[in-house]
Design a protein around this motif. Structure first.
Motif, PDB file in Angstrom:
ATOM      1  N   VAL A 112       1.014  -1.538   0.153  1.00 22.19           N
ATOM      2  CA  VAL A 112      -0.213   0.423   0.063  1.00 22.19           C
ATOM      3  C   VAL A 112       0.970   1.618  -0.094  1.00 22.19           C
ATOM      4  O   VAL A 112       1.739   1.406   0.902  1.00 22.19           O
ATOM      5  N   LEU A 113       0.504   2.284  -1.304  1.00 18.62           N
ATOM      6  CA  LEU A 113       1.260   3.275  -1.055  1.00 18.62           C
ATOM      7  C   LEU A 113       0.431   4.704  -1.108  1.00 18.62           C
ATOM      8  O   LEU A 113      -1.318   4.612  -0.898  1.00 18.62           O
ATOM      9  N   SER A 114       0.481   5.089   0.622  1.00 19.12           N
ATOM     10  CA  SER A 114      -0.410   6.294   1.393  1.00 19.12           C
ATOM     11  C   SER A 114       0.343   7.343  -0.041  1.00 19.12           C
ATOM     12  O   SER A 114       1.383   7.950   0.565  1.00 19.12           O
ATOM     13  N   ILE A 115      -0.475   8.505   0.242  1.00 13.18           N
ATOM     14  CA  ILE A 115      -0.979   9.859  -0.154  1.00 13.18           C
ATOM     15  C   ILE A 115      -0.976  10.398   1.637  1.00 13.18           C
ATOM     16  O   ILE A 115      -1.795  11.012   1.196  1.00 13.18           O
ATOM     17  N   PRO A 116       0.389  11.207   1.878  1.00 13.64           N
ATOM     18  CA  PRO A 116      -0.021  12.315   3.083  1.00 13.64           C
ATOM     19  C   PRO A 116      -1.584  13.642   3.047  1.00 13.64           C
ATOM     20  O   PRO A 116      -1.549  13.743   2.125  1.00 13.64           O
ATOM     21  N   SER A 117      -2.424  13.239   3.729  1.00 11.18           N
ATOM     22  CA  SER A 117      -3.402  14.223   3.634  1.00 11.18           C
ATOM     23  C   SER A 117      -3.587  14.723   4.661  1.00 11.18           C
ATOM     24  O   SER A 117      -4.019  14.600   5.998  1.00 11.18           O
ATOM     25  N   ARG A 118      -3.659  16.778   4.767  1.00 15.94           N
ATOM     26  CA  ARG A 118      -4.799  16.981   5.753  1.00 15.94           C
ATOM     27  C   ARG A 118      -6.242  17.183   5.932  1.00 15.94           C
ATOM     28  O   ARG A 118      -6.548  17.189   4.882  1.00 15.94           O
ATOM     29  N   TYR A 119      -6.788  17.332   6.977  1.00 15.56           N
ATOM     30  CA  TYR A 119      -8.037  17.586   7.229  1.00 15.56           C
ATOM     31  C   TYR A 119      -9.261  16.150   5.892  1.00 15.56           C
ATOM     32  O   TYR A 119     -10.058  16.634   5.630  1.00 15.56           O
ATOM     33  N   THR A 120      -8.716  15.345   6.032  1.00 16.99           N
ATOM     34  CA  THR A 120      -9.304  13.946   5.630  1.00 16.99           C
ATOM     35  C   THR A 120     -10.631  13.889   5.712  1.00 16.99           C
ATOM     36  O   THR A 120     -10.937  13.979   7.297  1.00 16.99           O
ATOM     37  N   HIS A 121     -11.151  13.149   5.111  1.00 19.06           N
ATOM     38  CA  HIS A 121     -12.928  13.468   4.933  1.00 19.06           C
ATOM     39  C   HIS A 121     -13.906  14.978   5.903  1.00 19.06           C
ATOM     40  O   HIS A 121     -14.369  14.311   6.808  1.00 19.06           O
ATOM     41  N   SER A 122     -13.147  15.450   4.808  1.00 18.88           N
ATOM     42  CA  SER A 122     -13.962  16.804   5.246  1.00 18.88           C
ATOM     43  C   SER A 122     -13.576  17.503   4.141  1.00 18.88           C
ATOM     44  O   SER A 122     -13.562  16.864   2.863  1.00 18.88           O
ATOM     45  N   ALA A 123     -14.724  18.985   3.757  1.00 17.77           N
ATOM     46  CA  ALA A 123     -14.878  19.653   2.601  1.00 17.77           C
ATOM     47  C   ALA A 123     -13.472  20.061   1.626  1.00 17.77           C
ATOM     48  O   ALA A 123     -13.488  20.340   1.040  1.00 17.77           O
ATOM     49  N   ILE A 124     -12.310  19.939   3.101  1.00 15.75           N
ATOM     50  CA  ILE A 124     -11.018  20.629   2.593  1.00 15.75           C
ATOM     51  C   ILE A 124      -9.854  20.447   2.674  1.00 15.75           C
ATOM     52  O   ILE A 124      -8.956  20.022   2.826  1.00 15.75           O
ATOM     53  N   GLU A 125      -9.879  18.379   2.028  1.00 18.55           N
ATOM     54  CA  GLU A 125      -9.147  18.417   1.846  1.00 18.55           C
ATOM     55  C   GLU A 125      -7.978  18.641   1.581  1.00 18.55           C
ATOM     56  O   GLU A 125      -8.025  19.257   0.455  1.00 18.55           O
ATOM     57  N   LEU A 126      -6.288  17.917   1.931  1.00 14.63           N
ATOM     58  CA  LEU A 126      -5.077  18.979   1.960  1.00 14.63           C
ATOM     59  C   LEU A 126      -3.938  17.795   1.073  1.00 14.63           C
ATOM     60  O   LEU A 126      -3.965  17.324   1.790  1.00 14.63           O
ATOM     61  N   VAL A 127      -3.345  18.166   0.346  1.00 13.68           N
ATOM     62  CA  VAL A 127      -2.749  16.794  -0.434  1.00 13.68           C
ATOM     63  C   VAL A 127      -1.300  17.986  -1.392  1.00 13.68           C
ATOM     64  O   VAL A 127      -1.437  18.879  -1.683  1.00 13.68           O
ATOM     65  N   ASP A 128      -0.287  17.298  -0.584  1.00 12.14           N
ATOM     66  CA  ASP A 128       0.724  18.163  -0.973  1.00 12.14           C
ATOM     67  C   ASP A 128       1.398  17.416  -2.564  1.00 12.14           C
ATOM     68  O   ASP A 128       1.697  16.393  -3.196  1.00 12.14           O
ATOM     69  N   VAL A 129       1.513  18.227  -3.803  1.00 12.41           N
ATOM     70  CA  VAL A 129       1.751  18.054  -4.721  1.00 12.41           C
ATOM     71  C   VAL A 129       2.933  16.457  -5.696  1.00 12.41           C
ATOM     72  O   VAL A 129       3.116  15.949  -6.064  1.00 12.41           O
ATOM     73  N   GLY A 130       4.073  17.360  -4.354  1.00 14.79           N
ATOM     74  CA  GLY A 130       5.588  16.495  -4.408  1.00 14.79           C
ATOM     75  C   GLY A 130       4.994  14.793  -3.969  1.00 14.79           C
ATOM     76  O   GLY A 130       5.826  14.185  -4.979  1.00 14.79           O
ATOM     77  N   ASP A 131       4.246  14.692  -3.039  1.00 13.95           N
ATOM     78  CA  ASP A 131       4.106  13.359  -2.309  1.00 13.95           C
ATOM     79  C   ASP A 131       2.888  12.728  -3.677  1.00 13.95           C
ATOM     80  O   ASP A 131       3.258  11.712  -3.573  1.00 13.95           O
ATOM     81  N   LEU A 132       1.992  13.149  -4.415  1.00 12.78           N
ATOM     82  CA  LEU A 132       1.470  12.945  -5.281  1.00 12.78           C
ATOM     83  C   LEU A 132       2.534  12.377  -6.316  1.00 12.78           C
ATOM     84  O   LEU A 132       2.042  11.314  -6.595  1.00 12.78           O
ATOM     85  N   LEU A 133       2.974  13.214  -6.632  1.00 12.73           N
ATOM     86  CA  LEU A 133       4.569  12.781  -8.003  1.00 12.73           C
ATOM     87  C   LEU A 133       5.446  11.364  -7.440  1.00 12.73           C
ATOM     88  O   LEU A 133       5.227  10.493  -7.760  1.00 12.73           O
TER      89      LEU A 133
END
Length: 351
Positions: free
Chosen positions: A309-330
């Motif tokens: 499993v690879l996980s993309i770190p996210s802030r504010y999960t399961h809300s209207a304003i989830e936030l991820v870093d583009v570098g982590d996505l790449l």
């Protein structure tokens, strides 16, 4: 990749009502895979043969998002609702929502007390979702019905994707859990073409947020030699007292060690770490028992499928304003791609 993510997060697919996303993925993949189908429960399965023979590798991400469903229409036009998935009552009030009505999408808001009433109320109280309501601007039960809303109408958050930051840009949107994972798989498929061995099976699942139901169904009839699940996970790098700083935005993809749904096989974990080091892909190791992923369902399938499993770190999960870093996505995309390209005709994934 941000444009693809913008498109994916603009679609509305709460658990059990993923049709918009399923149909988009089916059409998007028609020219990029050898075979695409939507199974009876709504999962999208795309298969592509590589240039050389080899094992079958399953890549999976879920397409559904947490949401709500209308439970009751009050006489004054306000709407009671139930949750679809793990929403936190503390995140609900005063948030925009979108109802998937029979006549089209309808904007609404989850109501809250005016600040002017605070001195007459218990300011520390967190109201349960059963005490809250959605306001769509209607004044009566009849007006709600005329708008195409009924008991059972699904609801999602009403926010759109925005970019934040400059040096290390981030994206903020609803449904990054797990449209971000879907975007990763689509991008990997685009970049690989047929430059890999074996067969790539891309599984986009429904109803993950209500019990991994799509993955449980699909993985019983998909034959794969190994699997990688891609999902977001809750980062722990903000200032709340409970945060332990073990998984941080901008520090790379999360290589799962263990969560509530599985213990990742050592061979899969070590292979992902080895590839990340070799290709200089930033990564973090994740041990977090507050989450589960489709990887937990896939690993049980058939005689057992070795699953990482690879996980993309996210802030504010399961809300209207989830936030991820583009570098982590790449970084996640690069490691998935490196794993697929590392597979040879002789690759095995022993215990």
């Amino acid at each position: 990749m941000i444009d693809l993510l913008r498109t994916l997060t603009s679609l509305h697919g709460p658990s059990g009502y993923e049709q918009e996303v399923s149909y988009f993925l089916r059409d998007y993949l028609k020219d990029k895979a050898d075979q695409v189908e939507i199974d009876p429960i709504g999962n999208v399965i795309a298969k592509k043969k590589g240039a050389k023979p080899g094992p079958a590798i399953l890549l999976t991400a879920h397409m559904d998002e947490v949401g709500f469903i209308i439970k009751k229409i009050e006489a004054n036009g306000l709407l009671r609702f139930e949750k679809l998935g793990g929403n936190d009552d503390r995140n609900l009030v005063a948030q925009p929502v979108r109802l998937l009505g029979e006549k089209g999408h309808i904007n609404g808001v989850i109501g809250t007390l005016s600040a002017h009433f605070a001195k007459f109320d218990d300011a520390q109280k967190v109201r349960k979702h059963s005490q809250l309501y959605i306001d769509v601007g209607a004044s009566s039960h009849e007006e709600v019905i005329d708008m195409g809303i009924e008991v059972g109408t699904p609801v999602t958050w009403g926010t759109d994707l925005q970019t934040l930051g400059t040096a290390a840009p981030k994206v903020r949107a609803k449904s990054l859990d797990d449209r971000a994972g879907c975007a990763v798989i689509l991008q990997v498929l685009e970049e690989l073409a047929d430059d890999f061995a074996g067969e790539l099976i891309c599984l986009f699942t429904v109803q993950e947020e209500v019990g991994l139901r799509g993955a449980k169904t699909a993985s019983e009839y998909i034959e794969a030699d190994a699997a990688i699940a891609i999902d977001t996970t809750a980062g722990s790098d903000t200032l709340e007292q409970t945060m332990d700083q073990t998984l941080r935005l901008g520090k790379g993809t999360g290589i799962k060690v263990m969560d509530a749904s599985l213990i990742v096989p050592k061979t899969m974990k070590q292979q992902l770490i080895k590839l990340a080091k070799h290709h200089h892909i930033p990564y973090q190791l994740e041990v977090f028992t507050g989450i589960g992923t489709d990887g937990g369902a896939v690993t049980y399938a058939n005689k057992g499928i070795p699953t990482g499993v690879l996980s993309i770190p996210s802030r504010y999960t399961h809300s209207a304003i989830e936030l991820v870093d583009v570098g982590d996505l790449l970084a996640t995309k690069d490691l998935v791609k490196a794993f697929v390209k590392s597979v040879t005709p002789d690759s095995r994934f022993p215990f």
